[in-house]
Design a protein around this motif. Sequence first.
Motif, PDB file in Angstrom:
ATOM      1  N   GLY A  49       0.673  -1.306   0.063  1.00  0.00           N
ATOM      2  CA  GLY A  49       0.056   0.081   0.160  1.00  0.00           C
ATOM      3  C   GLY A  49       0.925   1.219   0.039  1.00  0.00           C
ATOM      4  O   GLY A  49       1.975   1.432  -0.565  1.00  0.00           O
ATOM      5  N   VAL A  50       0.428   2.208   0.706  1.00  0.00           N
ATOM      6  CA  VAL A  50       0.868   3.721   0.712  1.00  0.00           C
ATOM      7  C   VAL A  50       1.326   3.955   2.152  1.00  0.00           C
ATOM      8  O   VAL A  50       0.714   3.458   3.080  1.00  0.00           O
ATOM      9  CB  VAL A  50       0.303   4.764  -0.086  1.00  0.00           C
ATOM     10  CG1 VAL A  50       0.282   4.143  -1.490  1.00  0.00           C
ATOM     11  CG2 VAL A  50      -1.216   5.107   0.564  1.00  0.00           C
ATOM     12  N   ALA A  51       2.391   4.754   2.468  1.00  0.00           N
ATOM     13  CA  ALA A  51       2.646   5.232   3.546  1.00  0.00           C
ATOM     14  C   ALA A  51       2.941   6.877   3.750  1.00  0.00           C
ATOM     15  O   ALA A  51       3.308   7.406   2.619  1.00  0.00           O
ATOM     16  CB  ALA A  51       3.660   4.622   4.493  1.00  0.00           C
ATOM     17  N   ARG A  52       2.572   7.500   4.627  1.00  0.00           N
ATOM     18  CA  ARG A  52       2.812   9.112   4.596  1.00  0.00           C
ATOM     19  C   ARG A  52       4.432   9.390   5.182  1.00  0.00           C
ATOM     20  O   ARG A  52       4.866   8.361   5.762  1.00  0.00           O
ATOM     21  CB  ARG A  52       1.885   9.856   5.722  1.00  0.00           C
ATOM     22  CG  ARG A  52       0.483   9.613   4.940  1.00  0.00           C
ATOM     23  CD  ARG A  52      -0.663  10.245   5.774  1.00  0.00           C
ATOM     24  NE  ARG A  52      -0.399  11.609   5.973  1.00  0.00           N
ATOM     25  CZ  ARG A  52      -1.203  12.741   6.737  1.00  0.00           C
ATOM     26  NH1 ARG A  52      -2.067  11.987   7.459  1.00  0.00           N
ATOM     27  NH2 ARG A  52      -0.639  13.766   6.754  1.00  0.00           N
ATOM     28  N   SER A  66      16.684  15.761   4.865  1.00  0.00           N
ATOM     29  CA  SER A  66      17.478  14.774   4.145  1.00  0.00           C
ATOM     30  C   SER A  66      16.813  14.145   3.151  1.00  0.00           C
ATOM     31  O   SER A  66      17.240  13.784   2.037  1.00  0.00           O
ATOM     32  CB  SER A  66      18.386  13.723   5.233  1.00  0.00           C
ATOM     33  OG  SER A  66      19.129  14.479   5.914  1.00  0.00           O
ATOM     34  N   PHE A  67      15.401  13.562   3.663  1.00  0.00           N
ATOM     35  CA  PHE A  67      14.729  12.773   2.621  1.00  0.00           C
ATOM     36  C   PHE A  67      14.117  13.833   1.449  1.00  0.00           C
ATOM     37  O   PHE A  67      14.395  13.231   0.327  1.00  0.00           O
ATOM     38  CB  PHE A  67      13.538  12.137   3.435  1.00  0.00           C
ATOM     39  CG  PHE A  67      12.640  11.312   2.486  1.00  0.00           C
ATOM     40  CD1 PHE A  67      13.102   9.925   2.248  1.00  0.00           C
ATOM     41  CD2 PHE A  67      11.491  11.832   2.042  1.00  0.00           C
ATOM     42  CE1 PHE A  67      12.188   9.249   1.412  1.00  0.00           C
ATOM     43  CE2 PHE A  67      10.629  11.055   1.374  1.00  0.00           C
ATOM     44  CZ  PHE A  67      11.133   9.661   1.093  1.00  0.00           C
ATOM     45  N   LEU A  68      13.648  14.822   1.702  1.00  0.00           N
ATOM     46  CA  LEU A  68      13.280  15.598   0.810  1.00  0.00           C
ATOM     47  C   LEU A  68      14.255  16.275  -0.219  1.00  0.00           C
ATOM     48  O   LEU A  68      14.129  16.271  -1.539  1.00  0.00           O
ATOM     49  CB  LEU A  68      12.277  16.691   1.504  1.00  0.00           C
ATOM     50  CG  LEU A  68      11.021  16.593   2.082  1.00  0.00           C
ATOM     51  CD1 LEU A  68      10.431  17.635   2.703  1.00  0.00           C
ATOM     52  CD2 LEU A  68      10.056  15.690   1.151  1.00  0.00           C
ATOM     53  N   ASN A  69      15.540  16.353   0.559  1.00  0.00           N
ATOM     54  CA  ASN A  69      16.514  16.685  -0.574  1.00  0.00           C
ATOM     55  C   ASN A  69      16.866  15.544  -1.474  1.00  0.00           C
ATOM     56  O   ASN A  69      17.159  15.827  -2.640  1.00  0.00           O
ATOM     57  CB  ASN A  69      17.664  17.195   0.322  1.00  0.00           C
ATOM     58  CG  ASN A  69      17.685  18.618   1.000  1.00  0.00           C
ATOM     59  OD1 ASN A  69      16.901  19.364   0.527  1.00  0.00           O
ATOM     60  ND2 ASN A  69      18.628  18.820   1.815  1.00  0.00           N
ATOM     61  N   GLY A  70      16.799  14.391  -0.859  1.00  0.00           N
ATOM     62  CA  GLY A  70      17.225  13.223  -1.792  1.00  0.00           C
ATOM     63  C   GLY A  70      16.024  13.035  -2.653  1.00  0.00           C
ATOM     64  O   GLY A  70      16.377  12.582  -3.973  1.00  0.00           O
ATOM     65  N   VAL A  71      14.839  13.324  -2.502  1.00  0.00           N
ATOM     66  CA  VAL A  71      13.798  13.202  -3.344  1.00  0.00           C
ATOM     67  C   VAL A  71      13.845  14.156  -4.582  1.00  0.00           C
ATOM     68  O   VAL A  71      13.811  14.006  -5.800  1.00  0.00           O
ATOM     69  CB  VAL A  71      12.202  13.679  -2.663  1.00  0.00           C
ATOM     70  CG1 VAL A  71      11.212  13.715  -3.902  1.00  0.00           C
ATOM     71  CG2 VAL A  71      11.900  12.380  -1.805  1.00  0.00           C
ATOM     72  N   ALA A  78       9.803   9.877  -5.491  1.00  0.00           N
ATOM     73  CA  ALA A  78       8.742  10.908  -5.333  1.00  0.00           C
ATOM     74  C   ALA A  78       7.416  10.454  -5.133  1.00  0.00           C
ATOM     75  O   ALA A  78       7.176   9.295  -5.457  1.00  0.00           O
ATOM     76  CB  ALA A  78       8.582  11.831  -6.470  1.00  0.00           C
ATOM     77  N   GLY A  79       6.573  11.041  -4.154  1.00  0.00           N
ATOM     78  CA  GLY A  79       5.659  10.568  -3.794  1.00  0.00           C
ATOM     79  C   GLY A  79       4.286  11.107  -4.579  1.00  0.00           C
ATOM     80  O   GLY A  79       4.450  11.658  -5.699  1.00  0.00           O
ATOM     81  N   LYS A  80       3.152  10.540  -4.331  1.00  0.00           N
ATOM     82  CA  LYS A  80       2.169  10.827  -5.166  1.00  0.00           C
ATOM     83  C   LYS A  80       0.928  11.863  -4.057  1.00  0.00           C
ATOM     84  O   LYS A  80       1.008  11.518  -3.165  1.00  0.00           O
ATOM     85  CB  LYS A  80       1.155   9.621  -5.333  1.00  0.00           C
ATOM     86  CG  LYS A  80       2.094   8.534  -6.255  1.00  0.00           C
ATOM     87  CD  LYS A  80       1.214   7.639  -6.323  1.00  0.00           C
ATOM     88  CE  LYS A  80       2.026   6.310  -6.929  1.00  0.00           C
ATOM     89  NZ  LYS A  80       1.503   5.041  -6.791  1.00  0.00           N
ATOM     90  N   LEU A  81       0.549  12.692  -4.646  1.00  0.00           N
ATOM     91  CA  LEU A  81      -0.360  13.639  -3.999  1.00  0.00           C
ATOM     92  C   LEU A  81      -1.658  13.146  -3.898  1.00  0.00           C
ATOM     93  O   LEU A  81      -2.249  12.618  -4.943  1.00  0.00           O
ATOM     94  CB  LEU A  81      -0.518  15.205  -4.394  1.00  0.00           C
ATOM     95  CG  LEU A  81       0.662  15.990  -4.283  1.00  0.00           C
ATOM     96  CD1 LEU A  81       0.581  17.323  -5.239  1.00  0.00           C
ATOM     97  CD2 LEU A  81       0.799  16.255  -3.122  1.00  0.00           C
TER      98      LEU A  81
END
Length: 104
Positions: A49-52, A66-71, A78-81
Amino acid sequence: MTNKTNQQTPPHKIKPISAAVHQGQEVTSPTPKPRNKLTYVPSPLPPEGVARLPSILAFLNISKTSFLNGVREGRYPAGKLLSPRCRVWDVADIRALVAQLGGE
């Protein structure tokens, strides 16, 4: 008839006078409003499934920055909106990332 100058001001309406007011400067110190914010508590990653984001960060044990810079750099998926303020990541993509990086 009562004289208003003889009445006392209730204590909750008395404003303290600071030194800046006496020197002709106006000082305002806003009082913060109480927040009624609900926060998302990270839970373990589900098998599918999905996770936040908080769950992803707890699983990877890295900071949000760190995570958002890596994205942004393309190292992490990249996540989905789901809505304008809710982004989710596929758990399969996160588990594949951990396997690629040599963890788990």
